[in-house]
Design an enzyme around this catalytic site. Structure first.
Site, mmCIF file in Angstrom:
data_model
loop_
_atom_site.group_PDB
_atom_site.id
_atom_site.type_symbol
_atom_site.label_atom_id
_atom_site.label_comp_id
_atom_site.label_asym_id
_atom_site.label_seq_id
_atom_site.Cartn_x
_atom_site.Cartn_y
_atom_site.Cartn_z
ATOM 1 N N HIS A 6 -22.886 6.274 1.743
ATOM 2 C CA HIS A 6 -22.040 5.164 1.310
ATOM 3 C C HIS A 6 -20.769 5.188 2.175
ATOM 4 C CE1 HIS A 6 -19.306 3.103 -1.538
ATOM 5 N NE2 HIS A 6 -20.393 2.581 -2.071
ATOM 6 N N ASP A 43 -21.981 14.175 -2.638
ATOM 7 C CA ASP A 43 -21.690 12.913 -3.302
ATOM 8 C C ASP A 43 -22.767 12.732 -4.379
ATOM 9 O OD1 ASP A 43 -21.762 10.297 -4.130
ATOM 10 O OD2 ASP A 43 -21.411 9.443 -2.142
ATOM 11 N N GLN A 87 -25.013 8.890 -7.279
ATOM 12 C CA GLN A 87 -26.319 8.378 -7.710
ATOM 13 C C GLN A 87 -27.172 9.438 -8.393
ATOM 14 O OE1 GLN A 87 -27.135 5.251 -7.735
ATOM 15 N NE2 GLN A 87 -25.425 4.503 -6.507
ATOM 16 N N LYS A 140 -21.211 4.622 -13.283
ATOM 17 C CA LYS A 140 -22.626 4.528 -12.925
ATOM 18 C C LYS A 140 -23.493 5.282 -13.918
ATOM 19 C CE LYS A 140 -21.600 4.278 -7.985
ATOM 20 N NZ LYS A 140 -21.952 2.918 -7.574
ATOM 21 N N CYS A 179 -22.666 -1.210 0.983
ATOM 22 C CA CYS A 179 -21.662 -0.253 1.489
ATOM 23 C C CYS A 179 -22.323 0.839 2.307
ATOM 24 C CB CYS A 179 -20.846 0.367 0.360
ATOM 25 S SG CYS A 179 -19.850 -0.809 -0.519
HETATM 26 C C1 PLP Z 1 -23.804 7.166 -3.128
HETATM 27 C C2 PLP Z 1 -22.493 6.563 -3.519
HETATM 28 N N1 PLP Z 1 -21.356 7.150 -3.144
HETATM 29 C C3 PLP Z 1 -20.161 6.660 -3.485
HETATM 30 C C4 PLP Z 1 -20.023 5.503 -4.222
HETATM 31 C C5 PLP Z 1 -18.663 5.000 -4.542
HETATM 32 O O1 PLP Z 1 -18.402 5.095 -5.886
HETATM 33 P P1 PLP Z 1 -17.094 4.433 -6.515
HETATM 34 O O2 PLP Z 1 -17.059 3.024 -6.033
HETATM 35 O O3 PLP Z 1 -17.320 4.545 -7.983
HETATM 36 O O4 PLP Z 1 -15.922 5.221 -6.045
HETATM 37 C C6 PLP Z 1 -21.181 4.853 -4.628
HETATM 38 C C7 PLP Z 1 -21.106 3.622 -5.431
HETATM 39 O O5 PLP Z 1 -21.239 2.520 -5.007
HETATM 40 C C8 PLP Z 1 -22.438 5.379 -4.261
HETATM 41 O O6 PLP Z 1 -23.572 4.774 -4.617
#
Ligand code: PLP
Lengths: 148, 414
Positions: free
Chosen positions: B127, B205, B208, B231, B371
């Site tokens: 992401h 990270d 997910q 999430k 993203c």
């Molecule tokens: C794999 C992953 N990392 C990071 C994020 C970013 O999360 P947040 O927007 O809650 O900070 C997301 C969410 O879109 C994600 O799917």
């Protein structure tokens, strides 16, 4: 099956989009993108005696974006810069029966108008440069204000 | 953890939003759970109860309300530690979300420990939140950012990690435990073990993974771990950053302000204990307490039940979707190596067109780059469609999606 957006006219226009390609040595080359959806296009134009003698576009867009870009390029090819500067969104949308997007789809209208925004950006930059080379800043401001 | 006997059958009734209709009376079918999930009434009530009955700032005043608020907030920290098998509660830092958690590491650890010529390794399926902070840091420090590639199955090319590690210059390997586009589950233990042997720090990270499978941080053995409450049935604006204590002790503060200090004088300040040193200012108290209710809800169902439900649903969906004309499905077919995230494309039909058409049937799927533009480049597409599942989704939802997607194929004469 009928659909309010995805009519045969639009799908055909997008699938057989006109003026897709790349211009050698364009006088105007403008890229723009829609950060929300990732649609991105480049418009290229040849200008002779204030007339858009040729125009091509390339990029990546959805059906609506492609169909509208195709229509836009057909509308302004061979026309003078003043016509292009004054081109209204309704003129493009009505060719495709998409006027309802203005009211009904704040998200998808951005796809429809990306090429128009790119066109105006390109013209603005082109005219600004021309004016900078010849006349005063006041003229530039006047030209720019007429653009929108 | 509770037995897996809790039924998922009537679970939709706990989610008020799933009772509503959209687009002229179509029942909502929500399939954008990788982006954010819906909230059960238990979470909504917990937030409402906090504002109705307990609202006060925490860690400061001595009166009854402040005590209640502080207690509920801190109890959530303990609950999270238990949920993820974390030994030390002071390693659990409340942040705004995964993005802020990763940025905190890049700022408070990275600026301290990354030097010119060092290498940070990430992957092609990250992401943007696990790419951009490292671009900023490596540019500032004259360090280098490298990528572990993704194969055609959507899995990481781990021999590339080996060659990066061999340079002896790698300081951090940072990767998602589950891809938000392909659903691929990384070989997390293997990567962490390789890095450990090379003396390299690891950041996971978990945005997910934590919502969809059992995660044991103690067992994983990484150094940093970040995820988001929204999430996993919780509110927006809350996330967790976990940092191994021995590493946390080497880090400078992130934000300066109230709560993170011990004593402030005109020119000198001493820092508060862990984890408060990293929690400056009034935090998102209400939503942390709401998150607590979300963890209770997930714990009651059981993470193994959730995982099994999503494997079943993904299997059902992949089988049906693969029969639709003109469709391309991305990611591995091995259901044990992927989560309930399905990215797909239709021949020459742009994802936005697909999403618009299924939206008219009340179905919410995502279209775009998710993203993850580096991955889009790797897949050689500008965008994909993505359907992603959670506990309240059913085979009936999948059937509706399939019917709607068949409409796309028909309209575009695929
Ligand atoms: C794999 C992953 N990392 C990071 C994020 C970013 O999360 P947040 O927007 O809650 O900070 C997301 C969410 O879109 C994600 O799917």
């Amino acid at each position: 099956m009928s659909d309010p957006i995805y009519t045969e006219i639009i799908i055909d226009e997008a699938r057989n989009a006109q003026n897709e390609g790349i211009l050698e040595n364009p006088d105007i080359s403008q890229h723009d993108a829609n950060p929300m959806c990732g649609d991105s296009i480049t418009l290229q134009m040849k200008v002779n005696d204030d007339t858009i003698s040729d125009i091509k576009w390339h990029g990546n867009g959805c059906t609506i974006c492609k169909a509208c870009t195709s229509v836009l390029t057909q509308l302004i090819k061979g026309k003078d810069l003043t016509y292009a500067k004054n081109l209204k969104k309704e003129e493009i949308l009505s060719e495709l029966g998409l006027e309802h997007l203005i009211r009904q789809s704040p998200v998808r209208i951005k796809c429809a108008l990306l090429s128009l925004k790119t066109l105006k950006l390109g013209l603005y930059t082109y005219l600004a440069k021309k004016i900078e080379n010849s006349t005063s800043f006041d003229n530039l401001k006047e030209e720019a204000s007429k653009l929108y | 953890m509770q037995s897996s006997s809790v039924s998922l059958e009537n679970i939709q009734k706990d989610f008020p939003i799933l009772q509503r209709t959209v687009r002229d009376g179509k029942p909502l079918v929500y399939l954008d759970n990788a982006s954010t999930t819906q909230k059960p009434i238990q979470v909504i009530n917990a937030i409402s109860d906090y504002y109705t009955n307990h609202n006060a700032n925490i860690h400061r005043a001595v009166y009854a309300l402040a005590e209640e608020a502080t207690e509920a907030y801190e109890a959530t920290r303990d609950k999270i530690a238990k949920f993820l098998n974390i030994k030390n509660r002071e390693e659990v830092i409340f942040v705004r979300g995964t993005t802020e958690g990763i940025n905190l590491v890049a700022y408070a650890w990275g600026r301290q420990h990354i030097k010119e010529g060092d290498i940070i390794v990430t992957t092609e399926y990250e992401h943007h939140s696990n790419i951009v902070p490292w671009q900023l840091l490596t540019k500032e420090k004259g360090a280098k950012l490298e990528y572990i590639g993704v194969d055609d199955n959507g899995e990481l090319l781990l021999d590339q990690l080996d060659s990066y590690l061999k340079t002896g210059k790698v300081k951090l390997v940072t990767f998602s435990q589950m891809s938000n586009v392909l659903g691929t589950i990384s070989n997390t233990e293997e990567i962490i073990n390789k890095c450990k042997q090379a003396g390299v720090k690891t950041l996971i990270d978990g945005a997910q993974s934590v919502p969809h499978m059992k995660v044991d941080i103690e067992k994983l053995g990484c150094d940093f771990f970040a995820f988001s409450a929204h999430k996993m049935l919780g509110p927006t604006g809350v996330g967790i950053l976990w940092v191994r204590k021995s590493v946390l002790e080497t880090m400078e503060p992130f934000h300066g302000g109230g709560d993170m200090i011990r004593e402030v004088h005109k020119y000198e300040t001493t820092w508060n204990d862990l984890p408060y040193k990293f929690e400056a200012g009034t935090p998102n108290i209400a939503d942390v307490i709401g998150f607590s209710a979300a963890i209770d809800y997930l714990t009651k169902i059981g993470m193994d039940t959730i995982r099994k439900h999503e494997i079943d649903l993904t299997k059902y969906a992949l089988e049906k979707m693969s029969q639709i004309k003109g469709i391309t499905l991305y990611g591995t077919k091995d259901l044990l190596k992927r989560g309930g995230v399905i990215s797909f494309n239709f021949h020459d039909v742009h994802p936005h067109d697909v999403a618009t058409i299924v939206d008219r049937d009340g179905i919410a799927i995502r279209s775009g780059h998710h993203c993850a533009q580096v991955l889009m480049e790797r897949l050689e597409v500008a965008a994909t469609n993505r359907a992603s599942f959670y506990i309240y989704n059913t085979t009936a939802d999948v059937d509706k999606l399939i019917k709607s997607l068949e409409k796309v194929a028909e309209l575009f004469k695929l």
